[in-house]
Design a protein around this motif. Sequence first.
Motif, short mmCIF file in Angstrom:
data_model
loop_
_atom_site.label_atom_id
_atom_site.label_comp_id
_atom_site.label_asym_id
_atom_site.label_seq_id
_atom_site.Cartn_x
_atom_site.Cartn_y
_atom_site.Cartn_z
N TYR A 1 3.46 6.49 10.13
CA TYR A 1 3.82 7.62 9.94
C TYR A 1 2.85 8.37 8.69
N GLU A 2 3.92 9.81 8.66
CA GLU A 2 2.71 10.45 7.85
C GLU A 2 3.44 11.25 6.46
N TYR A 3 2.92 10.45 5.24
CA TYR A 3 4.38 11.39 4.16
C TYR A 3 3.98 12.54 4.25
N GLY A 4 5.30 12.84 3.62
CA GLY A 4 6.04 14.24 3.79
C GLY A 4 6.40 14.96 5.12
N LYS A 5 6.10 14.27 6.11
CA LYS A 5 6.09 15.08 7.09
C LYS A 5 7.20 14.45 8.17
N ASN A 6 7.20 12.61 8.44
CA ASN A 6 8.49 12.15 8.76
C ASN A 6 8.96 10.82 7.89
N ILE A 7 7.52 11.03 6.49
CA ILE A 7 8.46 9.81 6.09
C ILE A 7 8.41 10.48 4.45
N PHE A 8 9.64 10.14 3.62
CA PHE A 8 9.30 10.50 2.56
C PHE A 8 9.59 8.82 0.83
N GLN A 9 8.92 7.92 1.39
CA GLN A 9 9.25 6.85 0.92
C GLN A 9 9.01 6.71 -0.42
N HIS A 10 9.26 5.57 -1.53
CA HIS A 10 8.75 5.68 -2.71
C HIS A 10 7.42 5.38 -2.39
N THR A 11 6.41 5.89 -3.69
CA THR A 11 5.25 5.27 -3.53
C THR A 11 4.71 5.54 -5.05
N PHE B 1 1.11 -1.07 -0.16
CA PHE B 1 0.03 0.30 -0.13
C PHE B 1 0.96 1.41 0.05
N CYS B 2 1.98 1.20 -0.07
CA CYS B 2 2.74 2.75 -0.75
C CYS B 2 2.72 3.64 -1.40
N GLY B 3 1.54 3.55 -2.27
CA GLY B 3 0.37 4.84 -2.90
C GLY B 3 -0.63 5.49 -1.72
N ASN B 4 -0.33 4.54 -0.96
CA ASN B 4 -2.66 4.87 -0.44
C ASN B 4 -2.01 5.82 1.05
N LEU B 5 -1.14 7.02 1.24
CA LEU B 5 -0.86 7.83 2.25
C LEU B 5 -1.98 7.33 3.66
N GLU B 6 -3.71 7.10 3.19
CA GLU B 6 -4.19 6.68 3.99
C GLU B 6 -3.84 5.78 5.26
N MET B 7 -3.64 4.70 4.45
CA MET B 7 -3.49 3.76 4.90
C MET B 7 -2.02 3.42 5.81
N ILE B 8 -1.02 4.27 5.46
CA ILE B 8 0.03 4.17 6.12
C ILE B 8 0.76 4.84 7.05
N LYS B 9 -0.46 5.97 7.04
CA LYS B 9 -0.60 6.71 8.24
C LYS B 9 -1.50 5.63 9.54
N ILE C 1 20.39 16.89 5.03
CA ILE C 1 19.63 15.90 6.38
C ILE C 1 19.09 15.04 5.86
N GLY C 2 19.49 13.60 7.21
CA GLY C 2 18.44 12.42 6.82
C GLY C 2 17.57 12.24 7.42
N ARG C 3 16.59 11.67 5.84
CA ARG C 3 15.15 11.93 6.67
C ARG C 3 14.95 9.61 7.00
N ILE C 4 13.80 9.66 6.78
CA ILE C 4 13.02 8.32 6.60
C ILE C 4 12.25 7.98 5.26
N ARG D 1 17.61 10.44 1.96
CA ARG D 1 17.43 11.89 1.56
C ARG D 1 15.19 11.60 1.73
N ALA D 2 15.07 12.85 1.34
CA ALA D 2 13.93 13.12 1.01
C ALA D 2 14.29 13.55 -0.62
N SER D 3 12.79 12.91 -1.11
CA SER D 3 13.60 13.88 -2.87
C SER D 3 13.20 15.02 -3.05
#
Length: 488
Positions: free
Chosen positions: A211-221, A198-206, A411-414, A251-253
Amino acid sequence: MKITADVGIIAAGPAGLCAAVSAAEAGASVVVFEKANNVGGTANMGMGPFGVESRIQKAAFSNLTKEAAYRKFMDYVHWHTDARLVREYFWKSGDTIDWLEDMGVKFVGALKMFPDSEATWHVVQPEDGSRPGPRAATTMNKVVYKRALELGVKFFLETPAYRILKEDGKVCGILARNAEGEEVELRCKAVVVATGGFCGNLEMIKEYTGYEYGKNIFQHTDHNIIGDGIRMVWEIGGAKGRMSIEATGGRASVGDGDMEAAILSIAFAQANLTVNKQGFRVCDESIMQNSSVAANIIDEQPDKKVFNLLDESIIKRYRRSGMPFSSSVIGAGNIDDFDVRFTKLAELYPEHFFAADSLEELADKAGVDKKNLLETVEEYNDACDINYDDVFGKDRRYLLPYKGKRFYAAIGRIGGYGTLGGIKVNWKQEVVDENSEPIPGLWGAGSDINEIYDGTYMFYLPGNTMGFAVNTGRIAGERAAEYALNLD
Ligand SMILES: Cc1cc2nc3c(=O)[nH]c(=O)nc-3n(C[C@H](O)[C@H](O)[C@H](O)COP(=O)(O)OP(=O)(O)OC[C@H]3O[C@@H](n4cnc5c(N)ncnc54)[C@H](O)[C@@H]3O)c2cc1C
């Protein structure tokens, strides 16, 4: 449109593709529904799968056995996973590399990801003969797809599945919709679900990882990979599996500047001083070569971020004698004209990269506590002077002092490669219900069922998620075919 087959497969990532080939090789007729207009899923971005005791390793005199690798893996994850399922995967993995080779996949070898890892990463040789890099595994997916077509597997691209059919307690088909909006109803005896998580489903990730995409996680979607298979299985009574992020530190993209940022970032991944926003050192920096461990270190810090530091004297030294670590993906970083290039990058992306003429100015720009940073650098420089790091015991080779007149921070991020888990299976990869009873006719494979890491992706045996995908796909295809062909 109504069609029939022995086995229906939902998705054509590496797990679905391998399931299709193994089911067809076992004599089953196979239909695959794929949401995207191509096959290969996220593995098209990767470089290769894990394997142990492959022909390639044996020819290279590798002394890593499947028993030793398995033990290493299970101890690493505290045995907090299905030991039998991992056993099936590891015991199959060498043979699966041979199987892929026999189909026509070429590997450059079994490689390490970083010095402390094992040489289990079977990196694919791209078909155009170029040096393997990001997307090398596309060639593997193409070869497996070709083999599936030769075996008579029928693929429906741009045809997302949306429901699994179940009658009298048994799975009996799939509903999908093609690009023209027409419903395709497959009637089949067994189904394999492999929709990649579910990497493209930001609600499911949260909801399921916190984690909140763009706030504390910057993974592949990926907009195609939004938990469809997980939802379809839950809808027909499948139990929820443990869900997590396949987290890595990085790094964040930064969009268009990604490649230049990635190249220059290699200089920041050389085990130099790394602090949190309070200006305190966070670990023996050499451990951050393992990027999933790095993600955990970052996860522990305020705002889930760290600052990797460099100065011109260290860059000068790297230019003279080279960097200790190269990137397994990009190779050795090009740091010619570092100051000019990095300063430009820092101007373009002022929230990610910082360049300054003093440590004080760097702290102000990056938002790091100035007083603590100055004390940390002084303490670190003292450690470099006496060649002994009494704080974390880092290897002397990496103790380089900050004595220059120009300073840099990144900066290093997750980040991460995607998500893991969601569909609960038993060790045979049969999807189970809340009572741990198998749902007849339903198998899972790949990232949808991957809950084998106990929270930290196992990078010491690299290639592990694509390895899990190709092996669990192959196993699911074999078992689904055997079930379908023996059903009355
Ligand atoms: C940049 C990057 C590099 C990577 N490099 C490596 C590496 O070198 N080694 C390694 O081990 N791992 C690597 N990985 C991870 C690896 O790619 C994944 O673990 C692997 O691809 C998972 O395989 P899968 O088949 O389970 O799912 P995926 O490859 O994610 O494929 C899922 C497929 O499901 C399809 N789908 C989704 N919903 C539906 C639906 N409703 N109906 C039909 N189809 C659907 C999608 O379109 C997609 O094709 C990397 C990942 C990324 C992002």
